[in-house]
Design a protein around this motif. Structure first.
Motif, PDB file in Angstrom:
ATOM      1  N   PRO A   2      10.793  58.051  78.236  1.00  0.00           N
ATOM      2  CA  PRO A   2      10.736  56.663  77.748  1.00  0.00           C
ATOM      3  C   PRO A   2      11.362  56.521  76.353  1.00  0.00           C
ATOM      4  CG  PRO A   2       8.603  57.700  77.505  1.00  0.00           C
ATOM      5  CD  PRO A   2       9.490  58.691  78.205  1.00  0.00           C
ATOM      6  N   PHE A   3      11.799  55.334  76.074  1.00  0.00           N
ATOM      7  CA  PHE A   3      12.304  54.972  74.752  1.00  0.00           C
ATOM      8  C   PHE A   3      11.403  53.882  74.200  1.00  0.00           C
ATOM      9  CE2 PHE A   3      15.838  56.926  76.826  1.00  0.00           C
ATOM     10  CZ  PHE A   3      16.470  57.633  75.829  1.00  0.00           C
ATOM     11  N   PHE A   4      11.235  53.868  72.902  1.00  0.00           N
ATOM     12  CA  PHE A   4      10.319  52.937  72.262  1.00  0.00           C
ATOM     13  C   PHE A   4      11.041  52.089  71.227  1.00  0.00           C
ATOM     14  CE2 PHE A   4       7.980  56.675  73.533  1.00  0.00           C
ATOM     15  CZ  PHE A   4       6.901  56.131  74.214  1.00  0.00           C
ATOM     16  N   VAL A   5      10.746  50.805  71.244  1.00  0.00           N
ATOM     17  CA  VAL A   5      11.096  49.912  70.141  1.00  0.00           C
ATOM     18  C   VAL A   5       9.824  49.790  69.324  1.00  0.00           C
ATOM     19  CG1 VAL A   5      11.761  47.557  69.514  1.00  0.00           C
ATOM     20  CG2 VAL A   5      12.798  48.655  71.504  1.00  0.00           C
ATOM     21  N   TYR A   6       9.946  49.929  68.011  1.00  0.00           N
ATOM     22  CA  TYR A   6       8.749  49.921  67.183  1.00  0.00           C
ATOM     23  C   TYR A   6       8.955  49.084  65.928  1.00  0.00           C
ATOM     24  CZ  TYR A   6      11.341  53.439  64.570  1.00  0.00           C
ATOM     25  OH  TYR A   6      12.313  54.093  63.851  1.00  0.00           O
ATOM     26  N   ILE A   7       7.841  48.605  65.411  1.00  0.00           N
ATOM     27  CA  ILE A   7       7.846  47.881  64.142  1.00  0.00           C
ATOM     28  C   ILE A   7       6.870  48.590  63.218  1.00  0.00           C
ATOM     29  CG2 ILE A   7       7.419  45.690  62.955  1.00  0.00           C
ATOM     30  CD1 ILE A   7       8.042  44.274  65.618  1.00  0.00           C
ATOM     31  N   LEU A   8       7.367  48.947  62.045  1.00  0.00           N
ATOM     32  CA  LEU A   8       6.538  49.556  61.011  1.00  0.00           C
ATOM     33  C   LEU A   8       6.297  48.536  59.915  1.00  0.00           C
ATOM     34  CD1 LEU A   8       8.393  52.975  60.505  1.00  0.00           C
ATOM     35  CD2 LEU A   8       6.526  52.453  62.084  1.00  0.00           C
ATOM     36  N   PHE A   9       5.201  48.722  59.180  1.00  0.00           N
ATOM     37  CA  PHE A   9       4.919  47.866  58.029  1.00  0.00           C
ATOM     38  C   PHE A   9       4.530  48.741  56.844  1.00  0.00           C
ATOM     39  CE2 PHE A   9       2.072  45.392  55.298  1.00  0.00           C
ATOM     40  CZ  PHE A   9       2.936  44.351  54.979  1.00  0.00           C
ATOM     41  N   SER A  10       5.069  48.411  55.689  1.00  0.00           N
ATOM     42  CA  SER A  10       4.729  49.093  54.445  1.00  0.00           C
ATOM     43  C   SER A  10       3.971  48.124  53.546  1.00  0.00           C
ATOM     44  CB  SER A  10       5.988  49.562  53.717  1.00  0.00           C
ATOM     45  OG  SER A  10       5.689  49.905  52.373  1.00  0.00           O
ATOM     46  N   PRO A  11       2.677  48.374  53.293  1.00  0.00           N
ATOM     47  CA  PRO A  11       1.944  47.518  52.356  1.00  0.00           C
ATOM     48  C   PRO A  11       2.558  47.532  50.951  1.00  0.00           C
ATOM     49  CG  PRO A  11       0.417  48.856  53.629  1.00  0.00           C
ATOM     50  CD  PRO A  11       1.799  49.359  53.936  1.00  0.00           C
ATOM     51  N   TYR A  12       3.053  48.696  50.519  1.00  0.00           N
ATOM     52  CA  TYR A  12       3.645  48.803  49.187  1.00  0.00           C
ATOM     53  C   TYR A  12       4.870  47.901  49.050  1.00  0.00           C
ATOM     54  CZ  TYR A  12       5.942  50.716  45.072  1.00  0.00           C
ATOM     55  OH  TYR A  12       6.564  50.846  43.860  1.00  0.00           O
ATOM     56  N   LYS A  13       5.765  47.956  50.037  1.00  0.00           N
ATOM     57  CA  LYS A  13       6.978  47.131  50.011  1.00  0.00           C
ATOM     58  C   LYS A  13       6.730  45.716  50.534  1.00  0.00           C
ATOM     59  CE  LYS A  13      10.858  50.255  50.348  1.00  0.00           C
ATOM     60  NZ  LYS A  13      12.172  50.365  50.936  1.00  0.00           N
ATOM     61  N   ASP A  14       5.634  45.543  51.286  1.00  0.00           N
ATOM     62  CA  ASP A  14       5.355  44.289  51.978  1.00  0.00           C
ATOM     63  C   ASP A  14       6.538  43.901  52.868  1.00  0.00           C
ATOM     64  OD1 ASP A  14       3.795  42.090  52.736  1.00  0.00           O
ATOM     65  OD2 ASP A  14       4.676  40.816  51.178  1.00  0.00           O
TER      66      ASP A  14
END
Length: 83
Positions: A2-14
């Motif tokens: 499988p291949f994944f599309v993902y979204i990450l979030f950085s609280p530091y960078k917002d």
């Protein structure tokens, strides 16, 4: 594989980061190692959303679609829709 599309979030960078990979766990680890590039300046990236696809082409197409939105609110709606 499988291949994944993902979204990450950085609280530091917002900020959000959108990508795709065939090895999600390893890819997030690499994002959190200090290096050059957009995600390399901080190590607090957390996965907030992912989708699975059976082909690399499908994952790449979906990643491009999300990136073209250029809308924080639309990305947030997508993340919230998984709940």
């Amino acid at each position: 594989m499988p291949f994944f599309v993902y979204i990450l979030f950085s609280p530091y960078k917002d900020k959000f980061y959108i990508g795709f990979t065939s090895d999600l766990e390893n890819r997030i680890t690499r994002h959190n190692q200090k290096s050059k590039g957009f995600t390399g300046t901080t190590n607090d990236w957390k996965i907030v959303y992912s989708e699975s696809y059976s082909t690399k082409f499908e994952a790449m197409t979906r990643e491009k679609q999300i990136k073209l939105w250029k809308s924080r609110s639309k990305i947030q709606q997508l993340i919230n829709s998984k709940d």
